[in-house]
Write a protein that holds these residues in place. Structure first.
Motif, short mmCIF file in Angstrom:
data_model
loop_
_atom_site.label_atom_id
_atom_site.label_comp_id
_atom_site.label_asym_id
_atom_site.label_seq_id
_atom_site.Cartn_x
_atom_site.Cartn_y
_atom_site.Cartn_z
N PRO A 222 -9.37 -61.95 -110.47
CA PRO A 222 -9.55 -63.14 -110.03
C PRO A 222 -8.50 -63.68 -108.98
N GLU A 223 -7.37 -62.66 -108.78
CA GLU A 223 -6.31 -62.92 -107.92
C GLU A 223 -6.89 -62.76 -106.41
N SER A 224 -7.85 -61.67 -106.32
CA SER A 224 -8.35 -61.34 -105.17
C SER A 224 -9.18 -62.49 -104.41
N VAL A 225 -9.80 -63.54 -105.30
CA VAL A 225 -10.64 -64.54 -104.73
C VAL A 225 -10.17 -65.02 -103.45
N ARG A 226 -8.95 -65.55 -103.56
CA ARG A 226 -8.14 -66.21 -102.58
C ARG A 226 -7.95 -65.23 -101.21
N GLY A 227 -7.47 -64.04 -101.50
CA GLY A 227 -7.26 -62.89 -100.23
C GLY A 227 -8.72 -62.88 -99.64
N PHE A 228 -9.71 -62.57 -100.13
CA PHE A 228 -11.07 -62.58 -99.63
C PHE A 228 -11.22 -63.86 -98.66
N TRP A 229 -11.20 -65.08 -99.30
CA TRP A 229 -11.34 -66.27 -98.48
C TRP A 229 -10.66 -66.49 -97.34
N THR A 230 -9.14 -66.15 -97.62
CA THR A 230 -8.15 -66.33 -96.32
C THR A 230 -8.62 -65.26 -95.20
N ALA A 231 -8.91 -64.19 -95.62
CA ALA A 231 -9.44 -63.19 -94.70
C ALA A 231 -10.51 -63.55 -93.72
N ASN A 232 -11.52 -63.98 -94.56
CA ASN A 232 -12.72 -64.40 -93.84
C ASN A 232 -12.59 -65.31 -92.80
N ALA A 233 -11.39 -66.31 -92.65
CA ALA A 233 -11.25 -67.19 -91.61
C ALA A 233 -10.97 -66.35 -90.39
N TRP A 234 -10.32 -65.22 -90.43
CA TRP A 234 -10.09 -64.40 -89.23
C TRP A 234 -11.48 -63.92 -88.74
N ALA A 235 -12.20 -63.59 -89.66
CA ALA A 235 -13.61 -62.77 -89.17
C ALA A 235 -14.23 -63.93 -88.45
N MET A 236 -14.32 -64.94 -89.08
CA MET A 236 -15.34 -66.36 -88.25
C MET A 236 -14.57 -66.61 -86.99
N ALA A 237 -13.17 -66.52 -86.93
CA ALA A 237 -12.56 -66.72 -85.56
C ALA A 237 -13.03 -65.86 -84.49
N LEU A 238 -13.49 -64.37 -84.93
CA LEU A 238 -13.96 -63.47 -84.05
C LEU A 238 -15.56 -63.97 -83.87
N VAL A 239 -16.32 -64.36 -84.88
CA VAL A 239 -17.64 -64.86 -84.67
C VAL A 239 -17.81 -66.02 -83.53
N MET A 240 -16.75 -66.96 -83.62
CA MET A 240 -16.75 -67.85 -82.77
C MET A 240 -16.45 -67.18 -81.02
N GLY A 241 -15.64 -66.35 -81.11
CA GLY A 241 -15.24 -65.53 -80.02
C GLY A 241 -16.64 -65.10 -79.45
N SER A 242 -17.50 -64.51 -80.19
CA SER A 242 -18.75 -63.94 -79.54
C SER A 242 -19.68 -65.12 -78.86
N PHE A 243 -19.56 -66.56 -79.20
CA PHE A 243 -20.03 -67.58 -78.78
C PHE A 243 -19.23 -67.57 -77.23
N SER A 244 -18.09 -67.46 -77.16
CA SER A 244 -17.54 -67.66 -76.05
C SER A 244 -17.82 -66.76 -74.95
N ALA A 245 -17.97 -65.30 -75.43
CA ALA A 245 -18.46 -64.35 -74.60
C ALA A 245 -19.74 -64.32 -73.94
N GLY A 246 -20.56 -65.30 -74.30
CA GLY A 246 -21.84 -65.75 -74.03
C GLY A 246 -22.14 -67.26 -73.30
N SER A 247 -20.87 -67.73 -72.99
CA SER A 247 -20.90 -69.02 -72.58
C SER A 247 -20.84 -69.22 -71.10
N HIS A 248 -20.63 -70.52 -70.54
CA HIS A 248 -20.46 -70.58 -69.18
C HIS A 248 -19.07 -69.82 -68.76
N ALA A 249 -18.04 -69.68 -69.59
CA ALA A 249 -16.81 -69.09 -69.08
C ALA A 249 -17.20 -67.70 -68.82
N ALA A 250 -17.99 -67.02 -69.24
CA ALA A 250 -18.33 -65.53 -69.20
C ALA A 250 -18.94 -65.39 -67.56
#
Lengths: 736, 68
Positions: free
Chosen positions: A268-296
């Protein structure tokens, strides 16, 4: 009020707003320069069509077709191998008088959007009945669907992970619940939210690839699947790159999420770890939108623009996604509580979230200002364009949101804002107003989407047409007209038309050399292609900077002598096709604002780190010394690299101390030939010819007086300087 | 050997890919660090030490409500 502001209403508004934001999607790129210009009337058929765009094009999916008045295809072309922003086509030699329609299908690499552009030019006389088509974008229903799914779900995922790790656990964490530190009812709600959003995101991303393949190939979905056209797009386009990266990240998020569910009983202690780590992965997912936006496609510091946009969407995700996540979690979490306990539970979570949201709002405003500064070049861009109107609407909506957020912020700390509370009162029931704020956030997101889908204003300085330099010379009965297009530094085409007695002369051997005397720089000889009708064409990137340039043109008939003409050009930077712009003061000010906002947002964190630091004299000294040394070494490294590059350039191409003042035209060559025969007939040898490409004009000039590596001088003492230059010009003709 | 390029279609050529992959690597490392740090019990002990109802303090770090 509560009845009307339900989670279902949030969902409906979220969907409607996202749809509204995506419906008018259009491409970010635009046409910068065209040769010939739209509706130009030309005396003779052009040899080549050239269309420069503001962004890189997908070579596999962009094309150009030329039709005559009857609709017959007379030529086709594609993206230039030398320049991925240039769409070009070689025209046949025998285009007769009439109207010609240029149909272009342009796929922009940055966002994968495809536009159709129709241009017209006339040979002979203009025909007013034939219209240009302008720019059209064919919207695809699939695109609206996948963008809705992907944008909404990703924002919710990022907001949920951030709220979990930075708000809910610190505010409500209870070690009694080892799996995630929150009560099962809250974890269940969160798991449902993440599971549903993740499923929507994955399906949305799959639809994205299918839709993009349909657009690129202009094919129905059945064909895309059966012929595996999607694989071509995935492996051969920038859209495919971003799609792959996003899919890998979403799968990582899915694996972490799956493991958090699978291991919640055994570890059960690993649950929080996985959730916290996923915030970083989603930050990268949002970056993929920027790479295909006006800014690119930003013409100014594109990588700064992409990172700025990334920061923008991250903060929007934390703020908007966070508000949505809080609005969805709070009712479930607060179910067992009432009265004072419910109020305290609310305050514990909302105070933490309010700090995050406030920091995000400040960063969103600052990054938004930078983004706007990238596209607004003049006051008319802000007042007379759809982009300016949408930007104004967004600013007004954000203003409303800031006011509402401020009301929440004040209500959460009434003791701190006593004067304000006395005047306007406080919000006591946060759940309904939080839902209202979530809806307003979605309205703002809608305006963000509309802005992102609105074509950016075309900068006024790009719209100015700069005529291509052209000149006509006569020599030995020939009338020779040369045009350099576009006529600025960069890749140019050199069109040469040769007439005799008003008639085109075909079958000549024509070669060209580009020379810049002030740098003693000369290109290799270019063989011009006989395009028929007396037109000879060549192209290349020989003109690498503004200044005075010469085109040496040698003409030779099959069994005749060689003729030489020299065109003089004043090449200016204004004629350059600009795909990038130099940042201006407003951009540096905006970057400063962004840095200040980020610094302000991170200040509490930095303060916390500061408190934990061991600030002993020795440590501080070492730290400061290390920082100074790093900055110093980095600066020194940059200076050394720049100096080395400059020295290398100066060694390879030193500026001449004496500049050749004599045009190497037919007269000069004639004089030079006579002088060579008379004073230094021994000079012409295989050895000389071999050395010429590596020898500068000033060295040859000196050699005529002082002799040169085995050659006696050419009685240079009795020759005038001008005669010596004539000799140099003639000796140059032996260079292959 | 011809290997398949994943992310090199941008204006910076090979640097495009280097920048993208570097950012990805940094973030994946941050994911790992977050995961490891979150698993240890430091914050859990902080929560245990907290009384659970200390919202009257002005220190934000003490604003906790142990949810049951």
């Amino acid at each position: 009020m509560r009845r009307f502001i339900s989670p279902r209403l949030i969902l409906i508004v979220m969907t409607v707003m996202t749809l509204m934001s995506i419906a008018p999607v259009s491409a970010h790129g635009y046409l910068i320069r065209s040769i010939p210009q739209d509706r130009a009337t030309l005396e003779r058929s052009p040899t080549r069509l050239q269309y420069w765009f503001s962004e890189a094009l997908e070579a596999q999916f962009s094309s150009l077709t030329v039709l005559d008045q009857s609709g017959k295809v007379v030529a086709s072309g594609g993206v230039s191998e030398d320049n991925n922003t240039l769409l070009t086509a070689r025209l046949p030699n025998d285009l007769g008088d009439g109207a010609y329609i240029v149909d272009m299908r342009i796929a922009f690499a940055s966002d994968g959007h495809v536009i159709a552009e129709r241009r017209v030019f006339f040979v002979g006389e203009a025909n007013p009945n034939i219209q240009s088509g302008g720019t059209t974008y064919s919207a695809n229903g699939f695109e609206i669907v996948w963008r809705t799914m992907l944008l909404t779900s990703s924002t919710l995922l990022l907001g949920t992970f951030i709220v979990y790790g930075s708000v809910l656990v610190p505010a409500w964490g209870n070690p009694a619940y080892r799996a995630g530190l929150l009560p099962p009812r809250v974890m269940t709600r969160l798991n449902w939210m993440v599971g549903a959003a993740l499923a929507v995101a994955l399906v949305g991303n799959l639809l994205a690839l299918a839709q993009q393949s349909m657009v690129f190939f202009d094919a129905p979905i059945e064909q895309v699947i059966s012929q595996q056209l999607w694989r071509v797009v995935r492996e051969g386009s920038r859209f495919g790159d971003l799609w792959t990266a996003r899919m890998i990240l979403l799968v990582i998020v899915g694996v972490c999420y799956g493991l958090s569910l699978y291991l919640r009983e055994d570890q059960p202690e690993s649950v929080r770890g996985f959730w916290t780590a996923n915030a970083w992965a989603m930050a990268l997912v949002m970056g993929s939108f920027s790479a295909g936006s006006h800014a690119a496609g930003s013409p100014i510091l594109p990588w700064v623009a992409i990172f700025n946009d990334w920061l923008h969407v991250l903060c929007v995700g934390a703020w908007a996604g966070g508000v949505s996540a809080m609005a969805l979690v709070l009712p479930s979490a607060l179910t067992p509580y009432s009265g004072e306990a419910r109020r305290l539970a609310q305050l514990a979570a909302l105070k933490r979230f309010s700090r995050i949201a406030t920091a995000c709002v400040v960063v969103v405003i600052a990054t938004g200002i930078y983004s706007s500064a990238t596209w607004i070049y003049s006051s008319s861009d802000a007042t007379d364009t759809a982009f300016g109107d949408t930007l104004l609407l967004k600013v007004v909506l954000v203003g409303g949101l800031v006011v509402m957020g401020l009301a929440h912020h004040i209500s959460l700390q009434p003791e701190r804002y006593e004067q304000w509370v006395k005047r306007v009162g406080v919000i006591r029931q946060f759940v309904p107003t939080l839902r209202l704020e979530a809806i307003l956030v979605l309205v703002v997101l809608g305006s963000v989407g509309v802005l992102g889908a609105t074509p950016v204003p075309v900068p006024y300085f790009i719209q100015e047409a700069v005529p291509s330099p052209t000149a006509t010379l006569t020599s030995a009965g020939y009338s020779i007209t040369q045009t350099v297009t576009p006529g600025g530094p960069g890749v140019n085409t050199y069109d040469t038309q040769i007439l005799r007695d008003g008639r085109p002369v075909e079958g000549l051997t024509v070669r060209l050399q580009l020379v810049q005397p002030e740098r003693d720089k000369r290109s290799l000889w270019l063989s011009a292609e006989d395009a028929g009708n007396g037109v000879y064409i060549a192209a290349g990137g020989e003109i690498d900077r503004a200044g005075s340039w010469l085109t040496l043109v040698d003409l030779q008939e099959d069994e005749g002598g060689r003729e030489r003409v020299v065109f003089e050009w004043a090449i200016t930077d204004e004629a350059r096709v600009e795909q990038t712009q130099v940042p201006r003061l407003q951009h540096f000010v905006a970057i400063g604002l962004v840095l200040a906002a980020v610094g302000w947002a991170l200040y509490p964190t930095a303060q916390g780190i500061y408190r934990r630091l061991d600030l002993s004299t020795a440590n501080v000294t070492v730290a400061i010394g290390t920082i100074i040394a790093t900055i110093g070494l980095s600066a020194a490294g940059v200076v050394v690299i720049q100096n080395t590059q400059a020295e290398y350039e100066a060694t390879l191409n030193p500026l001449p101390t004496i500049i050749n003042p004599i045009l190497p035209d037919a007269d000069s060559l004639g004089r030079g030939e006579d002088l060579l025969k008379r004073y230094c007939p021994d000079w012409v040898s295989a050895s000389l010819i071999d050395r010429l490409p590596r020898t500068r004009d000033e060295d040859l000039f000196t050699a005529t007086e002082d002799g040169w590596q085995g050659f006696a001088d050419c009685d240079g003492k009795i020759l005038t300087d001008l005669e010596r230059w004539d000799l140099v010009n003639y000796i140059r003709t032996f260079q292959k | 050997m011809q290997y398949q390029v994943i992310l090199a279609h941008g204006a910076l050529g090979i640097w495009d890919e280097v920048i993208f992959l570097s950012i990805g690597a940094i973030f994946l490392v941050m994911m790992g660090i977050s995961w490891v740090r979150s698993r240890n019990s430091v914050l859990d002990e902080e929560i245990e030490a907290d009384d659970g109802h200390s919202t009257n303090t002005t220190d934000p770090s003490d604003e906790r409500f142990r949810l049951e």
